[in-house]
Design a protein around this motif. Structure first.
Motif, short mmCIF file in Angstrom:
data_model
loop_
_atom_site.label_atom_id
_atom_site.label_comp_id
_atom_site.label_asym_id
_atom_site.label_seq_id
_atom_site.Cartn_x
_atom_site.Cartn_y
_atom_site.Cartn_z
N GLN A 297 0.82 -1.20 0.00
CA GLN A 297 0.00 0.00 0.00
C GLN A 297 0.87 1.26 0.00
OE1 GLN A 297 -3.25 -0.05 -0.37
NE2 GLN A 297 -3.43 2.18 -0.35
N THR A 298 1.95 1.24 0.76
CA THR A 298 2.86 2.38 0.80
C THR A 298 3.54 2.59 -0.54
OG1 THR A 298 3.25 1.97 3.17
CG2 THR A 298 4.80 3.41 2.02
N HIS A 300 2.40 1.62 -3.46
CA HIS A 300 1.39 2.05 -4.42
C HIS A 300 1.11 3.54 -4.28
CE1 HIS A 300 -2.70 2.65 -6.03
NE2 HIS A 300 -2.36 1.70 -6.90
N ALA A 301 1.01 4.00 -3.01
CA ALA A 301 0.74 5.42 -2.81
C ALA A 301 1.95 6.29 -3.13
CB ALA A 301 0.30 5.65 -1.36
N GLY A 302 3.15 5.80 -2.78
CA GLY A 302 4.35 6.58 -3.02
C GLY A 302 4.72 6.72 -4.48
N THR A 303 4.37 5.72 -5.28
CA THR A 303 4.70 5.75 -6.71
C THR A 303 3.50 6.15 -7.57
OG1 THR A 303 4.19 3.39 -6.95
CG2 THR A 303 6.46 3.98 -6.40
N GLN A 304 2.39 6.53 -6.90
CA GLN A 304 1.17 6.93 -7.60
C GLN A 304 0.66 5.84 -8.55
OE1 GLN A 304 2.04 10.69 -9.45
NE2 GLN A 304 2.06 11.80 -7.50
N GLY A 305 0.82 4.60 -8.10
CA GLY A 305 0.29 3.47 -8.85
C GLY A 305 1.15 2.96 -9.98
#
Length: 383
Positions: A297-298, A300-305
């Motif tokens: 989840q981190t 995914h959020a940090g790399t904007q998907g």
């Protein structure tokens, strides 16, 4: 040692049957039937256990340390330590020793020493969290790769979960061999601890590295249409068997780590603490699953998907695998640094004051009974 190895061997044998049969039924025949089969199997197992409960062998009740007692020792030690340092300025050899009665606590020597032996295992349990995160890549990241690869084999559409059998086969082969090797390692005078755990951690790290390179290799193939569960997907034309190395390495890791961790959790604590020790091992393994979800989840959020996009062919999933592999390498080096603490040659088994005192009392009683019943010795010789 044999019980731990054979238990994990049987569990994975059952898993192989499940991944081949039920996964195929759920994917290609009927999805709801795939859920019904495990439900009926579990129900039949409970009915069977209920029917044969009268034939079960119950061990006599022993003086086991409960979980409440373990937490009570910890809280009592912390409380007594704070009071003594504040008013008396004295300290015990170990902070848990403050819970002993002669240090102002409320617990016996046996209870505190058992809790201390369990506390020594916490570093081992902690290093299993990231390892379990790598193992959980099979039903997450590895399945994403498999779903987006060509599952056709000889005109037959393989179920996605069938690839997990590739990770189980090394375990079924290696566990009987490793049982013999571990017997030699634990009985050797030159080595006090088994190296299989950090070798398994290294194998898990290499598996994630291989997954990263396989993902780069998968995206080089042209895309084709593939139907899964009556839905049409665009997937890579790369055969799914190209992903086999990462599954094999993870299977080798599981064959090396899980039986050894179970053995250490059982061996390095007194008899009354073994159930609690195994529960804590399961608790930390479960924590690894949640940590893995948090990392995903981190990321995914940090790399904007971009690491986990809707279309995997357009993403950078390999970067997540390389990132996880770097964390696992650090984890492996950390465990290697402390592995010498878990010495099964000398170990903690039989070294607990309470157990020694109990054995000594039993020996005295046995010796006295022998003297009283002996017709050969005279009263003077008995004295």
């Amino acid at each position: 040692m044999s019980v731990c190895s054979r238990f994990h061997w049987l569990v994975n044998l059952n898993s192989a049957v499940v991944f081949v049969s039920i996964s195929y039924i759920q994917q290609s025949v009927a999805r709801n039937l795939g859920f019904l089969i495990p439900f009926v199997s579990g129900l039949m197992a409970m009915i069977t256990i209920h029917m044969v409960r009268g034939e079960m062998i119950y061990k006599p009740k022993r003086c086991n340390t409960s979980l409440l007692t373990t937490f009570g020792v910890i809280f009592s030690a912390l409380k007594t330590r704070c009071v003594r340092q504040r008013y008396l300025g004295t300290a015990a050899p170990s902070w848990l020793d403050h819970a002993k009665e002669h240090h102002g606590g409320h617990y016996s020597e046996t209870q505190v020493e058992g809790t201390k032996s369990l506390a020594r295992l916490f570093p081992l349990f902690t290093f299993q969290i990231l390892y379990r995160t790598c193992i959980m890549q099979i039903p997450s990241g590895y399945y994403l790769q498999t779903m987006n690869s060509n599952l056709h084999f000889g005109g037959f559409l393989l179920p996605v979960a069938a690839m997990n059998v590739i990770s189980i086969v090394p375990l079924l082969i290696l566990v009987p061999i490793l049982e013999c090797i571990n017997s030699w390692l634990f009985s050797s005078k030159d080595t006090g601890h088994s190296p299989t755990i950090y070798i398994g951690h290294l194998s898990a790290a290499l598996s994630v590295v291989a997954a990263g390179f396989c993902e780069m290799h998968r995206k080089r193939f042209p895309q084709v249409e593939q139907t899964l569960s009556e839905e049409l997907f665009l997937v890579s034309s790369m055969p799914c068997f190209h992903l086999a190395p990462q599954y094999i390495l993870l299977g080798v890791a599981e064959a090396l780590v899980s039986p050894s961790c179970s053995l250490l959790s059982f061996w390095l604590v007194p008899a009354g603490m073994r159930g609690i020790s195994m529960h804590f091992l399961a608790l930390f393994n479960g924590a690894g699953c949640f940590v893995g979800a948090l990392i995903v989840q981190t990321a995914h959020a940090g790399t904007q998907g971009s690491w986990f996009p809707h279309l995997l062919h357009e993403g950078k999933l390999e970067r997540f695998f390389f990132f996880l592999a770097s964390l696992m390498m650090v984890n492996t080096l950390g465990f290697w640094a402390i592995a010498h603490r878990y010495d099964c040659t000398n170990g903690f088994r039989g070294s607990f004051p309470g157990e020694k005192l109990l054995k000594h009392e039993k020996a005295i009683k046995h010796y006295s009974s022998v003297l009283e019943s002996s017709p050969i010795l005279s009263p003077v010789e008995k004295t």
